[in-house]
Enzyme design. Structure first.
Site, PDB file in Angstrom:
ATOM      1  N   SER A 194      -9.706   2.373   2.823  1.00 10.90           N
ATOM      2  CA  SER A 194      -8.770   3.064   1.950  1.00 10.90           C
ATOM      3  C   SER A 194      -7.828   2.127   1.209  1.00 10.90           C
ATOM      4  CB  SER A 194      -7.938   4.043   2.785  1.00 10.90           C
ATOM      5  OG  SER A 194      -7.130   3.340   3.734  1.00 10.90           O
ATOM      6  N   SER A 218     -10.309   0.070   7.152  1.00 10.44           N
ATOM      7  CA  SER A 218      -9.721   0.171   5.814  1.00 10.44           C
ATOM      8  C   SER A 218      -9.019  -1.078   5.315  1.00 10.44           C
ATOM      9  CB  SER A 218      -8.743   1.352   5.758  1.00 10.44           C
ATOM     10  OG  SER A 218      -9.450   2.566   5.785  1.00 10.44           O
ATOM     11  N   LYS A 234       0.844  -1.196   0.000  1.00 12.92           N
ATOM     12  CA  LYS A 234       0.000   0.000   0.000  1.00 12.92           C
ATOM     13  C   LYS A 234       0.882   1.249   0.000  1.00 12.92           C
ATOM     14  CE  LYS A 234      -3.839   2.089   2.617  1.00 12.92           C
ATOM     15  NZ  LYS A 234      -4.762   1.925   3.767  1.00 12.92           N
TER      16      LYS A 234
END
Length: 496
Positions: free
Chosen positions: A159, A183, A79
């Site tokens: 997210s 998330s 990420k």
């Protein structure tokens, strides 16, 4: 070799590598090929093939020497919130455009020490603020799933949307995610994969771009509970550079998957039966309880009375911490700096830089956070929210002290929605996606989302299990039983 190698789970790839049935190089090439061909998903935003192949060759040497941890030779996506040395790490924000850290986050450094291979950086909501990956400076990641008979692009959740899309589309066996209010778990549920948010402090936050420091926690996203257990073992551990990192041993999480939950007590919180909950979510929840009962667990009703205050509490605390953490992005030290006009002073530079660099959602949360921390409203909002957070944690403590071993809830209030369908004119509607997940972050507990079925239009739905603090072993064991009972094998039809 065939790109079918990219379909392997971590456990399958590990076993194949140790048996000599494939090599880290072949596995990495297969995943890179898949990632390069999947531009339509916008999941990977920076591929790192040179680094990947160098790490794959090093993993081959370790395997040949018989010194191979479980993650050795396993390709993963990272990420964009994790700082990776020499590789763009901009938290999907324009304000960090071009930032290449001179250091490595603790979590990724531990993965590389364990022999994992970095394929590249993954898309996300800007500074991890969002539930749909639509706030990203890179543009939204797109789910590999489609509604039956409908080509509308769907969100992979947020997210950690790029991580979820990449794992679900079989671009990589696993990916790192972060979870501040759901998330990891919400995008996992939206895309039919497994996502684990560990206990706060289990994984170091050092080198992860901060959103809300008392809530952020890194965790693994993979296709099975076993894979999450394997990956967490490599990610977790004490870090003296992070004052919130727990100095406790890292157990063998995979060895905890014994498959026997007879006698365990699973709590069903009545407060999670929200008004207007879709019937298919209610049925999925009931089916999950039935599966665990059939496996020998005792299902008990419990009460978490302060649940109804969790969302407003979270959306005071998280923006408050974000406004403080994001104050460092001012155009002075690193990242984007706005072009100044003659006569502009330093305040003009701050204002112009932040206006250009931050997206609308980030600006909204910084404004809210600054407001609730201001002198006239600190006690009315922020201090009150902190007190409510304590009450929410006490609810969970009481349930566990009464003998509950884990808590079963829905992971999300719906299946994935179309890009642009939620929150464009009503941010609160987007915030409601976190209704089942934020309590776990406020209480610092471990939680996991497991794919458990499909909705009427063929989209994945997930169930959430919540465990005791530092109880990842028991939580993963229970999740493994649920996963096998649900038998979720659906995968998206390839259109990208």
């Amino acid at each position: 070799m065939s790109d079918d190698l990219a379909d392997l789970t971590i456990a399958e790839a590990r076993d194949a590598l140790r048996k000599g049935e494939t090599t880290p190089t072949a596995l990495t090439e297969a995943c890179l090929g898949r990632a390069e061909a999947a531009g339509a998903l916008n999941a990977f935003v920076h591929l790192t093939p040179e680094i990947a192949m160098e790490q794959a060759h090093a993993a081959e040497a370790r395997l040949a020497a018989g010194e191979a941890p479980a993650m050795c030779g396993i390709p993963v996506g990272v990420k964009d919130l994790f700082c990776t040395q020499g590789v763009p790490s901009q938290a999907a924000s324009r304000i960090l455009d071009g930032f290449r850290p001179e250091y490595e986050s603790t979590v990724t450094a531990q993965l590389w020490r364990a022999g994992a291979v970095m394929l590249g950086k993954l898309n996300m909501d800007e500074f991890a603020m969002g539930s749909s990956n639509e706030t990203s400076a890179y543009g939204p990641a797109i789910s590999p799933w489609r509604r039956q008979g409908d080509a509308t692009p769907l969100t992979p959740g947020g997210s950690s949307g790029g991580s979820a899309a990449a794992v679900a589309a079989r671009l990589c066996p696993a990916a790192t995610g972060t979870d501040t209010g759901g998330s990891i778990r919400q995008p996992a549920a939206f895309t039919g994969i497994t996502g684990l948010k560990p206990t706060y402090g289990r994984c170091s936050r050092w080198g992860i771009v901060a959103f809300a420091s008392s809530l952020d926690q890194a965790g693994p996203m993979a296709r099975t509970v076993r894979d999450c257990a394997i990956m967490l073992g490599a990610m977790a551990g004490h870090d003296p550079r992070d004052s919130t990192s727990a100095d406790i041993p890292v157990p063998d999480f995979e060895a905890a998957l014994r498959g026997d939950i007879r006698g365990k007590r699973i709590g069903i919180p009545r407060e999670y039966r929200m008004e207007g909950m879709p019937d298919e979510i209610e049925r999925l929840w009931q089916n999950g309880a039935d599966m665990l009962r059939d496996a020998g667990a005792e299902i008990v009703d419990i009460s978490l009375p302060h649940t109804k205050y969790a969302l407003p509490c979270y959306y005071v605390i998280a923006p408050a911490e974000a406004s403080s953490n994001l104050a460092r992005y001012d155009g002075v030290r690193y990242g984007h700096r706005a072009r100044l006009e003659q006569g502009d002073g330093i305040v003009d530079m701050y204002e112009k830089t932040r206006a250009e660099g931050f997206g609308d959602e980030v600006q909204r949360r910084v404004i809210v956070g600054t407001y609730v921390l201001s002198a006239g409203f600190y006690d009315a909002y922020y201090n009150r929210a902190r007190k409510v957070r304590t009450l929410i944690k006490r609810d969970f403590d009481a349930a566990f002290e009464a003998g509950v071993d884990a808590i079963l809830t829905p992971a999300t209030p719906s299946a994935a929605f179309g890009l642009g369908e939620v929150g464009e004119d009503d941010p609160v509607a987007m915030f409601l996606n976190d209704v089942f997940t934020v309590t776990v972050n406020l209480a610092g507990l471990p939680g996991i989302s497991v794919p458990a079925g499909l909705d009427a239009r063929g989209l994945p739905l997930g169930l959430q299990l919540i465990g005791r603090p530092w109880g990842e072993e028991a939580l993963l064991d229970c999740a493994d039983v649920l996963e096998r009972a649900a038998g979720f094998v659906a995968r998206p039809e390839r259109w990208w």
